[in-house]
Structures are given as structure tokens and as C-alpha cells.
Write an enzyme that holds these catalytic residues in place. Structure first.
Site, PDB file in Angstrom:
ATOM      1  N   ASP A  61      47.553  37.073  39.950  1.00  0.00           N
ATOM      2  CA  ASP A  61      47.128  35.772  39.442  1.00  0.00           C
ATOM      3  C   ASP A  61      48.259  34.787  39.696  1.00  0.00           C
ATOM      4  O   ASP A  61      49.417  35.118  39.465  1.00  0.00           O
ATOM      5  CB  ASP A  61      46.803  35.836  37.935  1.00  0.00           C
ATOM      6  CG  ASP A  61      45.886  34.699  37.498  1.00  0.00           C
ATOM      7  OD1 ASP A  61      46.225  33.535  37.771  1.00  0.00           O
ATOM      8  OD2 ASP A  61      44.834  34.980  36.906  1.00  0.00           O
ATOM      9  N   GLN A  71      41.655  31.206  23.576  1.00  0.00           N
ATOM     10  CA  GLN A  71      40.343  31.360  22.948  1.00  0.00           C
ATOM     11  C   GLN A  71      39.568  32.535  23.550  1.00  0.00           C
ATOM     12  O   GLN A  71      38.631  33.033  22.956  1.00  0.00           O
ATOM     13  CB  GLN A  71      39.606  30.011  23.080  1.00  0.00           C
ATOM     14  CG  GLN A  71      38.127  29.992  22.928  1.00  0.00           C
ATOM     15  CD  GLN A  71      37.425  30.042  24.288  1.00  0.00           C
ATOM     16  OE1 GLN A  71      38.052  30.261  25.320  1.00  0.00           O
ATOM     17  NE2 GLN A  71      36.123  29.880  24.251  1.00  0.00           N
ATOM     18  N   ARG A  72      39.972  33.023  24.738  1.00  0.00           N
ATOM     19  CA  ARG A  72      39.213  34.110  25.375  1.00  0.00           C
ATOM     20  C   ARG A  72      40.073  35.077  26.187  1.00  0.00           C
ATOM     21  O   ARG A  72      39.623  36.149  26.528  1.00  0.00           O
ATOM     22  CB  ARG A  72      38.119  33.535  26.283  1.00  0.00           C
ATOM     23  CG  ARG A  72      38.665  32.767  27.460  1.00  0.00           C
ATOM     24  CD  ARG A  72      37.604  31.917  28.160  1.00  0.00           C
ATOM     25  NE  ARG A  72      38.183  31.197  29.292  1.00  0.00           N
ATOM     26  CZ  ARG A  72      38.959  30.128  29.190  1.00  0.00           C
ATOM     27  NH1 ARG A  72      39.259  29.629  28.018  1.00  0.00           N
ATOM     28  NH2 ARG A  72      39.463  29.556  30.263  1.00  0.00           N
ATOM     29  N   LYS A  85      50.805  34.154  34.341  1.00  0.00           N
ATOM     30  CA  LYS A  85      49.906  35.178  33.792  1.00  0.00           C
ATOM     31  C   LYS A  85      50.258  36.572  34.294  1.00  0.00           C
ATOM     32  O   LYS A  85      50.170  37.550  33.543  1.00  0.00           O
ATOM     33  CB  LYS A  85      48.453  34.840  34.152  1.00  0.00           C
ATOM     34  CG  LYS A  85      47.919  33.644  33.373  1.00  0.00           C
ATOM     35  CD  LYS A  85      46.438  33.414  33.649  1.00  0.00           C
ATOM     36  CE  LYS A  85      45.968  32.203  32.842  1.00  0.00           C
ATOM     37  NZ  LYS A  85      44.553  31.876  33.097  1.00  0.00           N
ATOM     38  N   ASP A 129      37.950  32.902  39.549  1.00  0.00           N
ATOM     39  CA  ASP A 129      36.962  31.859  39.291  1.00  0.00           C
ATOM     40  C   ASP A 129      36.741  30.958  40.493  1.00  0.00           C
ATOM     41  O   ASP A 129      36.226  29.868  40.347  1.00  0.00           O
ATOM     42  CB  ASP A 129      37.381  31.025  38.076  1.00  0.00           C
ATOM     43  CG  ASP A 129      38.781  30.459  38.230  1.00  0.00           C
ATOM     44  OD1 ASP A 129      39.314  30.497  39.358  1.00  0.00           O
ATOM     45  OD2 ASP A 129      39.337  29.972  37.242  1.00  0.00           O
ATOM     46  N   CYS A 175      27.689  39.373  51.930  1.00  0.00           N
ATOM     47  CA  CYS A 175      26.236  39.528  52.136  1.00  0.00           C
ATOM     48  C   CYS A 175      25.479  38.911  50.957  1.00  0.00           C
ATOM     49  O   CYS A 175      24.377  38.386  51.116  1.00  0.00           O
ATOM     50  CB  CYS A 175      25.833  40.990  52.227  1.00  0.00           C
ATOM     51  SG  CYS A 175      26.461  41.936  53.600  1.00  0.00           S
ATOM     52  N   CYS A 189      34.809  26.080  34.314  1.00  0.00           N
ATOM     53  CA  CYS A 189      34.995  26.471  32.909  1.00  0.00           C
ATOM     54  C   CYS A 189      35.335  25.278  32.016  1.00  0.00           C
ATOM     55  O   CYS A 189      34.822  25.132  30.917  1.00  0.00           O
ATOM     56  CB  CYS A 189      36.159  27.447  32.847  1.00  0.00           C
ATOM     57  SG  CYS A 189      35.803  28.942  32.002  1.00  0.00           S
ATOM     58  N   CYS A 250      26.158  39.474  58.691  1.00  0.00           N
ATOM     59  CA  CYS A 250      27.328  39.176  57.860  1.00  0.00           C
ATOM     60  C   CYS A 250      28.584  39.206  58.719  1.00  0.00           C
ATOM     61  O   CYS A 250      28.813  40.148  59.464  1.00  0.00           O
ATOM     62  CB  CYS A 250      27.441  40.206  56.735  1.00  0.00           C
ATOM     63  SG  CYS A 250      28.963  40.049  55.784  1.00  0.00           S
ATOM     64  N   CYS A 253      30.860  42.389  57.351  1.00  0.00           N
ATOM     65  CA  CYS A 253      30.445  43.798  57.442  1.00  0.00           C
ATOM     66  C   CYS A 253      29.261  44.021  58.368  1.00  0.00           C
ATOM     67  O   CYS A 253      28.841  45.153  58.573  1.00  0.00           O
ATOM     68  CB  CYS A 253      30.128  44.355  56.057  1.00  0.00           C
ATOM     69  SG  CYS A 253      28.533  43.825  55.383  1.00  0.00           S
TER      70      CYS A 253
HETATM   71 ZN   LIG Z   1      28.597  41.821  54.317  1.00  0.00          ZN
END
Ligand SMILES: [Zn+2]
Length: 263
Positions: A61, A71-72, A85, A129, A175, A189, A250, A253
Site C-alpha cells: 500500500d 471508522q473501518r 499503512k 480501490d 476478462c 469512498c 482478453c 489471458c
Molecule cells: Zn482474461
């Protein structure tokens, strides 16, 4: 390597479970999990993953602890405000179980860094996020043949999906979401709000799923559920799941598309 008497005591409630047992606990001690994102999802996930005795943890991070996180983001307390962090999370793990091997990265993820972080890992759990990081981690996982658990929350809707896009018939995260978000930062957020226990539910469910995946090669409980996304509805509340098909086009992959040098 057999568990020491101290470790047998510590994990006694795991070991008595037939789905884990001594062999499962030894297996967990030998696993390497990369946790990307040490926020609302990553905090409770790390607490349960460290408590489960996963022997090697890489914590990623590049953010700092802010008062609005408390708070979370259950790893942190007021003394951590203003600290990185990754550093604060490592401090938490070291205080909780000094036998675990913890390395950290507090630099922003790009594709080269993602590949280095993922190499040799048994599983990546991504609770970040923003889509640019998610896609970089997903592409690195496909290239390095490492499975990926992806967890996300928006208001009262959570998602936890298991991906093994390096396998011939399994989808990768790209994908699922496509390429559209490559450059976007989708951190909403601050504007939309977030109930602490909602994101905690997603984080703890993701850690349950992680243990399931890590134990699967030696028995454990249930299948890894590749290419399946669980939806967690905090409003109803309810859970449901759906399957993701591998996209033959994709760019990470797919079989029909020439890959760039790296991926
Ligand atoms: Zn893929």
C-alpha cells in the site's frame, strides 16, 4: 517442518478441524500471500490471514493512515495517523505474531512492480480501490501463473471473485471488467460513504476464500471456485454468485491475441 509446541497451541482450534488438521496448518505456514491494499478490505483480511498462520506475507500500500480511515480500517489506531499503512500494518503483524515473515512495499504499483511483487507467490488478494492497480496486478498474476482473489465494495454491494486466468479455461479479472478502466482511479469512498462493517464483511469473506484456495491442493474445504464472483448484498442482506467466461480476446489471458513483450 513439524509445528513447535507453541505453534500447536496457538493453532489448536484450526488443527482440530478435520478440514485443516496438522497437515493443513503446516501447509498454511509454508504459503506466501501478497495482500494489495491495506484499507477497509485489507485490514480485517490481514487480521484473519495472519491469525491463520500464513507464513509469509507481502503487504502492499502506498497510502498513509488518515483519521477518516479509523471508522473501518481496523488495523490502525490514532497513533498510526500520518504513518504509512504498509509500515503500520507490518508493525501490527509483528506485534501479533513475530513468527510470521512480513515484507512490505509502499510504492505505487505499475506493471513492472506488480510482476516483481507477484513472482513466486501462492496467492494474491487485491482489495485496492482503483482499476489501474487492479488490472496491473491481474495481468502480473496471469503472467506469473499466480491465482488472484479480487475483492471490492461500493456502498452496500460487495464482490469477491477468484481468478486463475493462466489456466486454459479460467477467466482472469480483465476478462471480467474489460479494458475500459485501465487509466481510471475509481476511489469514490469519500463521496459515496462506506459502512465499516460492510467492508469488513467483504474483507473477512475474502480471507475465508483465501484459506480455502491455499488449502485446496492438500484437501481443505471446497473448491477454489475459479471464474466465480460472489456478490455480497449488505442491504437485503443476501449473497449470490455468478460465473465469468474466459474472453478469448482478453489481452492478458486470451489465446487469440498477440501479447505485448511482458504479458
Ligand atoms: Zn482474461
Amino acid at each position: 517442518m513439524p509445528l513447535s509446541p507453541d505453534r500447536l497451541d496457538r493453532f489448536a482450534r484450526h488443527i482440530v478441524l478435520p478440514e485443516i488438521g496438522g497437515a493443513g496448518q503446516v501447509a498454511l505456514a509454508g504459503k506466501h500471500l501478497v495482500l494489495v491494499g491495506l484499507g477497509g478490505i485489507g485490514s480485517p483480511a490481514l487480521q484473519y490471514l495472519a491469525a491463520a498462520g500464513i507464513g509469509k506475507l507481502t503487504l502492499v500500500d502506498n497510502d498513509r493512515v488518515d483519521a477518516t480511515n479509523l471508522q473501518r480500517q481496523t488495523l490502525y489506531s490514532e497513533r498510526d495517523i500520518g504513518h504509512g499503512k504498509a509500515v503500520a500494518a507490518k508493525r501490527w503483524v509483528t506485534g501479533f505474531d513475530p513468527a510470521l515473515d512480513v515484507t512490505i512495499s509502499d510504492r505505487r504499483i505499475d506493471s513492472d512492480r506488480a510482476a516483481t511483487l507477484v513472482e513466486g507467490a501462492d496467492l494474491v488478494l487485491d482489495g485496492t480501490d482503483n482499476f489501474a492497480t487492479r488490472l496491473a496486478m491481474s495481468d502480473a498474476c496471469v503472467a506469473e501463473r499466480v491465482p488472484l482473489l479480487s475483492a471490492a465494495v461500493g456502498r452496500f454491494q460487495g464482490q469477491v471473485g477468484a481468478f486463475a486466468g493462466h489456466l486454459p479455461h479460467e477467466a482472469c479479472y480483465r476478462c471480467f471488467v474489460g479494458d475500459a478502466f485501465d487509466a481510471d482511479d475509481c476511489d469514490t469512498c469519500a463521496e459515496e460513504g462506506m459502512l465499516g462493517a460492510m467492508v469488513g464483511w467483504v474483507g473477512t469473506f475474502a480471507s475465508l476464500h483465501a484459506v480455502r484456495i491455499l488449502l485446496n491442493p492438500t484437501g481443505g474445504f471446497g473448491e477454489p471456485q475459479w471464474s466465480t464472483v460472489h456478490l455480497l448484498d449488505g442491504m437485503a442482506p443476501a449473497m449470490r454468485q455468478f460465473a465469468i467466461a474466459k474472453d478469448p480476446n482478453c489481452k492478458a489471458c486470451g489465446s487469440g491475441v498477440p501479447k505485448p513483450d511482458k504479458y
